[in-house]
Design a protein around this motif. Structure first.
Motif, PDB file in Angstrom:
ATOM      1  N   PRO A 267      58.768  37.279   6.141  1.00  0.00           N
ATOM      2  CA  PRO A 267      60.161  36.841   6.000  1.00  0.00           C
ATOM      3  C   PRO A 267      61.163  37.969   6.154  1.00  0.00           C
ATOM      4  CG  PRO A 267      59.150  37.036   3.846  1.00  0.00           C
ATOM      5  CD  PRO A 267      58.060  37.256   4.844  1.00  0.00           C
ATOM      6  N   MET A 268      60.679  39.210   6.251  1.00  0.00           N
ATOM      7  CA  MET A 268      61.567  40.362   6.322  1.00  0.00           C
ATOM      8  C   MET A 268      61.455  41.072   7.659  1.00  0.00           C
ATOM      9  SD  MET A 268      63.111  40.091   3.495  1.00  0.00           S
ATOM     10  CE  MET A 268      64.090  41.570   3.621  1.00  0.00           C
ATOM     11  N   VAL A 269      61.644  40.330   8.747  1.00  0.00           N
ATOM     12  CA  VAL A 269      61.798  40.939  10.076  1.00  0.00           C
ATOM     13  C   VAL A 269      63.253  41.373  10.174  1.00  0.00           C
ATOM     14  CG1 VAL A 269      61.791  40.518  12.561  1.00  0.00           C
ATOM     15  CG2 VAL A 269      59.946  39.614  11.123  1.00  0.00           C
ATOM     16  N   THR A 270      63.481  42.674  10.360  1.00  0.00           N
ATOM     17  CA  THR A 270      64.812  43.208  10.090  1.00  0.00           C
ATOM     18  C   THR A 270      65.540  43.844  11.258  1.00  0.00           C
ATOM     19  OG1 THR A 270      63.813  45.306   9.402  1.00  0.00           O
ATOM     20  CG2 THR A 270      64.265  43.674   7.655  1.00  0.00           C
ATOM     21  N   ASN A 271      64.839  44.365  12.275  1.00  0.00           N
ATOM     22  CA  ASN A 271      65.495  45.160  13.307  1.00  0.00           C
ATOM     23  C   ASN A 271      64.796  45.048  14.640  1.00  0.00           C
ATOM     24  OD1 ASN A 271      67.599  47.598  12.300  1.00  0.00           O
ATOM     25  ND2 ASN A 271      66.321  46.740  10.675  1.00  0.00           N
ATOM     26  N   ILE A 272      65.586  45.316  15.695  1.00  0.00           N
ATOM     27  CA  ILE A 272      65.052  45.464  17.046  1.00  0.00           C
ATOM     28  C   ILE A 272      65.829  46.574  17.736  1.00  0.00           C
ATOM     29  CG2 ILE A 272      66.586  43.624  17.879  1.00  0.00           C
ATOM     30  CD1 ILE A 272      64.487  43.025  20.051  1.00  0.00           C
ATOM     31  N   CYS A 273      65.128  47.370  18.540  1.00  0.00           N
ATOM     32  CA  CYS A 273      65.795  48.347  19.404  1.00  0.00           C
ATOM     33  C   CYS A 273      65.061  48.364  20.732  1.00  0.00           C
ATOM     34  CB  CYS A 273      65.831  49.736  18.762  1.00  0.00           C
ATOM     35  SG  CYS A 273      64.283  50.673  18.904  1.00  0.00           S
ATOM     36  N   PHE A 274      65.678  48.994  21.730  1.00  0.00           N
ATOM     37  CA  PHE A 274      65.110  49.029  23.071  1.00  0.00           C
ATOM     38  C   PHE A 274      64.850  50.463  23.503  1.00  0.00           C
ATOM     39  CE2 PHE A 274      67.700  45.172  22.841  1.00  0.00           C
ATOM     40  CZ  PHE A 274      66.754  44.220  23.171  1.00  0.00           C
ATOM     41  N   GLY A 275      63.764  50.665  24.244  1.00  0.00           N
ATOM     42  CA  GLY A 275      63.411  51.992  24.725  1.00  0.00           C
ATOM     43  C   GLY A 275      62.589  51.903  25.992  1.00  0.00           C
TER      44      GLY A 275
END
Length: 307
Positions: A267-275
């Motif tokens: 339930p604690m999916v919190t962030n996404i970034c790209f690389g």
């Protein structure tokens, strides 16, 4: 549906992923109080001890890492999931920190116009070299703070309030050409946007009164809560949706384009970034389980500085 691969596990509530050019990924470990580095082989090393509760992170134009420090949480362990709670007894106050790669941590801002920062959460740099950041505030047994959106200069010479009040403002991002700023509110489950008229300026009155000039991009139904967000090159807003445990992709018009859950429910999916060399590798934090995932994204993300 993109296939997600675990890069590292055993992390202590990871958030704020930042993909580096060498393939490693910076994450804050909020419960550990550190800015950590995940190597390509999955090994984890501490880059800096930030204290309190390091939260969002971003690379600035000077190559240093800028960190939103929320001051710390009370922590709860429920079966195999870690959950953050309210303001702890050892709360150090909110602050914006500058971290160099030799581990030196400097507090840049602890207040705005005499008002202490309570729980800075996330930040994004613009093409002018300044950064927008959110202050979610803190929750206590019988009350909670109102939050806001701010703009600051990375040399510590200036910070100002743009929008106040907001209800638990969390993720913040900019459109590809920098003419919109997006903010996700955690508890209400809403994504707002404002027209950007200049560095640290949104349409509406100056001095924090711009809340009434916000446009609602999307309001999630039910008990959905939101965390951080990132914007891709098509202008889609990729927002972490708590409870569902996924990244929900919103079009620039606010329509749901896709929902990407993590493979092990959290339930604690919190962030996404790209690389990656083409910015099509997405890194997603499954914070409750302490896992950093990697996947190939259908579209490139944005570079570090938009506009």
């Amino acid at each position: 549906m993109p296939e997600l691969t675990a890069v590292a596990d055993g992390l202590r509530f990871p958030e704020g992923p930042v993909a580096l050019d060498d393939g490693s990924v910076l994450v804050v470990e909020i419960r550990r109080g550190t800015l950590s580095r995940v190597a390509t082989d999955g090994s984890v090393s501490v880059l800096a001890d930030c204290g309190g509760g390091p939260n969002g992170a971003a690379i600035g134009p000077d190559g240093a890492v800028y960190v939103c420090n929320n001051g710390g949480f009370v922590w709860h362990d429920r079966e195999e999931i870690t959950l953050p709670g309210g303001q702890p007894d050892d709360y150090i106050g909110g602050r914006i920190q500058r971290v160099t790669f030799d581990g030196t941590v400097t507090d840049l801002y602890t207040e705005v116009d005499g008002h202490p920062l309570r729980g800075p959460n996330d930040l994004v740099f613009d093409a002018h070299g300044g950064f927008y950041f959110t202050d979610l505030g803190k929750t206590r047994d019988r009350d909670m703070d109102l939050g806001g959106l701010y703009y600051a200069l990375p040399d510590g010479s200036g910070v100002e309030e743009i929008v106040h009040p907001l209800q638990q403002p969390n993720g913040v991002g900019l459109s590809p050409d920098g003419d919109r700023v997006y903010v996700a509110e955690t508890g209400p489950g809403r994504v707002w946007c404002w027209d950007v008229t200049g560095p640290g300026r949104v349409r509406g009155p100056a001095g924090g009164a711009g809340a009434r000039h916000a446009k609602l991009l999307h309001g999630f139904a039910g008990a959905q809560m939101l965390d951080s967000l990132a914007v891709d090159s098509a202008g889609n807003v990729c927002v972490a949706t708590l409870n569902t445990g996924a990244i929900t992709v919103l079009s620039p018009d606010g329509e749901i384009v896709d929902v990407v859950p993590v493979p092990v429910p959290d339930p604690m999916v919190t962030n996404i970034c790209f690389g990656g060399p083409d910015l099509r590798t997405a890194y997603i934090t499954s914070s409750g389980r302490g896992v950093l995932y990697r996947t190939e994204w259908p579209r490139p993300g944005l570079g570090r500085f938009v506009g």
